[in-house]
Design a protein around this motif. Structure first.
Motif, short mmCIF file in Angstrom:
data_model
loop_
_atom_site.label_atom_id
_atom_site.label_comp_id
_atom_site.label_asym_id
_atom_site.label_seq_id
_atom_site.Cartn_x
_atom_site.Cartn_y
_atom_site.Cartn_z
N ARG A 1 80.77 -10.31 4.50
CA ARG A 1 80.43 -11.65 4.96
C ARG A 1 79.73 -12.49 3.89
O ARG A 1 79.98 -13.68 3.78
CB ARG A 1 79.52 -11.56 6.19
CG ARG A 1 79.05 -12.91 6.72
CD ARG A 1 78.15 -12.76 7.95
NE ARG A 1 78.85 -12.11 9.04
CZ ARG A 1 78.27 -11.76 10.19
NH1 ARG A 1 76.98 -11.98 10.38
NH2 ARG A 1 78.97 -11.18 11.14
N TYR A 2 78.84 -11.90 3.10
CA TYR A 2 77.88 -12.68 2.34
C TYR A 2 78.37 -13.01 0.93
O TYR A 2 79.23 -12.34 0.36
CB TYR A 2 76.55 -11.91 2.25
CG TYR A 2 76.04 -11.46 3.59
CD1 TYR A 2 75.73 -12.40 4.58
CD2 TYR A 2 75.92 -10.12 3.89
CE1 TYR A 2 75.28 -12.00 5.82
CE2 TYR A 2 75.46 -9.70 5.13
CZ TYR A 2 75.15 -10.64 6.10
OH TYR A 2 74.71 -10.24 7.33
N ARG A 3 77.76 -14.06 0.37
CA ARG A 3 77.97 -14.41 -1.03
C ARG A 3 77.33 -13.35 -1.93
O ARG A 3 76.38 -12.67 -1.54
CB ARG A 3 77.35 -15.77 -1.33
CG ARG A 3 78.04 -16.95 -0.69
CD ARG A 3 77.20 -18.21 -0.84
NE ARG A 3 76.02 -18.13 0.00
CZ ARG A 3 75.79 -18.90 1.06
NH1 ARG A 3 76.67 -19.81 1.42
NH2 ARG A 3 74.69 -18.76 1.77
N VAL A 4 77.82 -13.26 -3.15
CA VAL A 4 77.17 -12.41 -4.14
C VAL A 4 75.71 -12.82 -4.29
O VAL A 4 74.80 -11.98 -4.31
CB VAL A 4 77.89 -12.50 -5.50
CG1 VAL A 4 77.08 -11.82 -6.60
CG2 VAL A 4 79.28 -11.88 -5.41
N GLN B 1 77.56 -16.25 10.43
CA GLN B 1 78.93 -15.84 10.70
C GLN B 1 79.80 -16.32 9.55
O GLN B 1 79.38 -17.14 8.73
CB GLN B 1 79.43 -16.42 12.02
CG GLN B 1 79.41 -17.94 12.08
CD GLN B 1 79.84 -18.46 13.44
OE1 GLN B 1 80.72 -17.88 14.08
NE2 GLN B 1 79.24 -19.55 13.90
N ARG B 2 81.00 -15.77 9.45
CA ARG B 2 81.92 -16.19 8.38
C ARG B 2 82.24 -17.67 8.52
O ARG B 2 82.32 -18.21 9.63
CB ARG B 2 83.19 -15.36 8.42
CG ARG B 2 82.97 -13.91 8.03
CD ARG B 2 84.19 -13.06 8.30
NE ARG B 2 83.95 -11.67 7.97
CZ ARG B 2 84.56 -10.64 8.56
NH1 ARG B 2 85.45 -10.85 9.51
NH2 ARG B 2 84.28 -9.41 8.19
N GLY B 3 82.43 -18.30 7.38
CA GLY B 3 82.70 -19.72 7.38
C GLY B 3 84.00 -20.07 8.06
O GLY B 3 84.95 -19.29 8.06
N PRO B 4 84.08 -21.26 8.64
CA PRO B 4 85.32 -21.68 9.33
C PRO B 4 86.48 -21.79 8.35
O PRO B 4 86.31 -22.11 7.18
CB PRO B 4 84.93 -23.05 9.91
CG PRO B 4 83.76 -23.51 9.09
CD PRO B 4 83.03 -22.28 8.69
#
Length: 573
Positions: A111-114, A352-355
């Motif tokens: 889910r997340y950015r580095v 949550q994951r981006g749209p």
């Protein structure tokens, strides 16, 4: 502790600050609340706002004045971490905490950015981190290259957490493994070629066949040759959650080690996903570490049913005294353990994951956004550094220093901030060696173990100061290469003694005579908060009081804390 001799720290503090760290006695700008926001450069202001938003930095200058200065425990307790610019050496090494197993939006289940992973790791006290997105068709085609600019950005923005690029290898015929390389011009090219040629996600590569086992070994040889040819400065591999599904057979582990013992150096002694065992709002949780499986057709048939569970949060291979890990050490060959987060989605997270995310097409999810449903209490992970830590004895604050320390086995691991620091030495014949070392001395020399431990002095991230209750000494005979490559037992390894650690404060030294060095031997340590004990798998004569089996669905990781060290080997000459 019995045999304890509290004393001041035996090594003078070194406050030199290479790599652009702050000057002696000075707080990093972002942490010094006496400096107004308006006077901070953008990078420092960004870090301050991140720490404030995470609840890690208050507004009181008085509370922050001593943060990170050695000996200023009350001030440091406000954040639970010590600035890397003030971390003193211990036993001649900088002990750098890290995590070699994390996932981002470039993993199909991430889910997340580095930058999210790196900033959290930095805020929770980690000095180094490896980004290990899943090997897959999309990752090979897109992810290896697309994640690299994000890693480069994190390196530039968060300079005091060393960020490695790696991947989670689908080991042909086996489980997963961390593979990572030293940063450099060819880091992407080497990882991409390795994944393309040797990842088990390719057609027909996952089955447990001799051909696929050989392919895995060739992959490790490829990494060794990439290092020797200087395509990359260095490369390492560690087996991940090795007992989770029972598919990493003993002979495969020995095969990886022996094919490239400078590359394949060890395994997760404790898996990530440590929050998975917590009960959920709607019912019981899963197995701690998601260890709630049973044998399948691909599993090694020699593994008992007990091996598919964790013990005090640790993998059965590590937690069983006289078991598989000890059978590897009894060969006198290095095979080290680590701990990590395996972070995918965080317990209690509100994102949550981006749209518009389309992982199949783009090889990544869109940047995460706020989730108005509130905290998600069915997720099984903690942020890097929040719960699990791998401490590496490095000669300096550098990528190569971390990799060299891992390869040398100068490593101890803990959960929940159980220990502040640890130094272990084995002495004989006027010489001494640290964790991971090999000591040689005249036959018959007096063999002495010296342990300097500092129990926790600050609240951990669950807002309590953990209490070390006991330290166990484990010793085994080195008997040489196993005749049976699938050997599971080291019958001459057992707990040789325990030390009462209750009430210990400050640096405390244990000195223990191990008798005469008449045959090759190794020693290792473990310790706990004393909350849960059970007799070991091979009986009270081997392990009278070790970690207990974790209950699937109801295993609070904060109520069962352990630390483990890697071994030290000793040989008479």
């Amino acid at each position: 502790m019995s045999h304890d001799h509290p004393h001041d720290h035996p090594h003078p503090h070194d406050h030199s600050h290479p790599h652009g760290h702050a000057h002696e006695g000075a707080l990093p700008e972002a942490l010094d609340v006496r400096v107004p926001d308006a006077e901070l450069p953008p990078r420092a202001l960004g870090r301050r706002r991140f720490l404030q938003s995470a609840g890690l930095l208050g507004a009181s200058a008085a509370a922050m004045t001593g943060l990170g200065v050695a000996g200023a425990a009350p001030a440091a307790a406000a954040t639970g971490t010590v600035s890397r610019s003030h971390r003193p050496p211990l036993g001649g090494f900088q002990w750098l905490a890290g995590d070699h197993h994390t996932h981002t939006q470039y993993s199909s289940d991430g889910r997340y950015r580095v930058l999210d992973q790196v900033q959290h790791a930095n805020a929770y006290g980690l000095d180094w981190l490896v980004i290990t997105d899943h090997g897959s068709a999309q990752h090979t085609r897109i992810g290896v290259e697309r994640v690299n600019p994000d890693i480069q950005q994190a390196r530039a923005l968060v300079k005091d957490t060393l960020t490695f690029q790696g991947l989670e290898w689908n080991i042909p015929a086996a489980e997963h493994g961390t593979v990572f390389v030293h940063p450099g011009a060819n880091e992407v090219a080497v990882l991409k070629q390795f994944e393309l040629d040797y990842d088990g996600s390719g057609a027909g590569r996952g089955a447990s066949t001799p051909e696929n086992e050989a392919l895995a070994q060739r992959g490790l040889v490829f990494l060794a040759e990439a290092k020797s040819s200087k395509r990359v400065q260095d490369a390492l591999m560690l087996a991940n959650h090795p007992a989770r599904r029972g598919v990493d057979s003993p002979h495969e582990i020995r095969g990886w080690r022996d094919a490239a013992d400078r590359i394949a150096i060890g395994m997760e002694g404790a898996p990530g996903h440590q929050a998975a065992g917590l009960p959920t709002p709607t019912g019981p949780g899963a197995g701690r570490g998601f260890y709630d499986n049973g044998p399948s057709a691909a599993s090694f048939p020699g593994y008992p049913l007990e091996s598919y569970r964790t013990y005090g949060g640790f993998d059965w291979m590590t937690a069983t005294v006289g078991g598989l890990w000890d059978s590897l050490l009894a060969e006198g060959k290095p095979w080290w353990i680590t701990a990590n987060s395996d972070n995918h989605v965080v317990y209690g997270d509100t994102s949550q994951r981006g749209p518009g995310s389309d992982f199949a097409t783009n090889g990544r999810y869109e940047d995460p956004v706020y989730d108005p449903r509130g905290p998600q209490l069915t997720n099984g992970d903690y942020w890097p550094g929040f719960y699990s830590r791998t401490h590496v004895g490095s000669v300096d604050f550098s990528y190569q220093g971390v990799m060299d320390g891992l390869r040398a086995g100068r490593v101890w691991v803990d959960h929940g901030g159980l220990l502040e620091s640890l130094d272990v030495r084995l002495r004989a014949g006027g010489k001494e060696v640290p964790l991971g070392g090999v000591l040689t001395a005249p036959r018959g020399s007096a063999l002495t173990l010296v342990v300097t431990a500092t129990p926790a002095v600050r609240p951990n991230w669950s807002e309590f100061v953990p209490k070390l209750a006991r330290v166990d000494l484990i010793q085994g005979a080195i008997t040489g290469p196993a005749a049976d490559r699938d050997a599971l037992r080291a019958p001459r390894t057992r707990v040789r003694g325990s030390f009462d650690a209750r009430g210990a404060t400050g640096p405390t030294t244990i000195t223990r005579s191990l008798g005469r060095l008449d045959e090759p031997t190794y020693v290792r340590l473990r310790g706990s908060d004393g909350n849960r004990y059970a007799t070991g798998l091979y009986g009270a004569s081997v392990d009278p009081s070790g970690p207990a089996l974790d209950v699937v669905g109801d295993a609070d990781p904060w109520l069962d804390l352990w630390f483990y060290t890697n071994p030290i080997f000793a040989y008479p000459v």
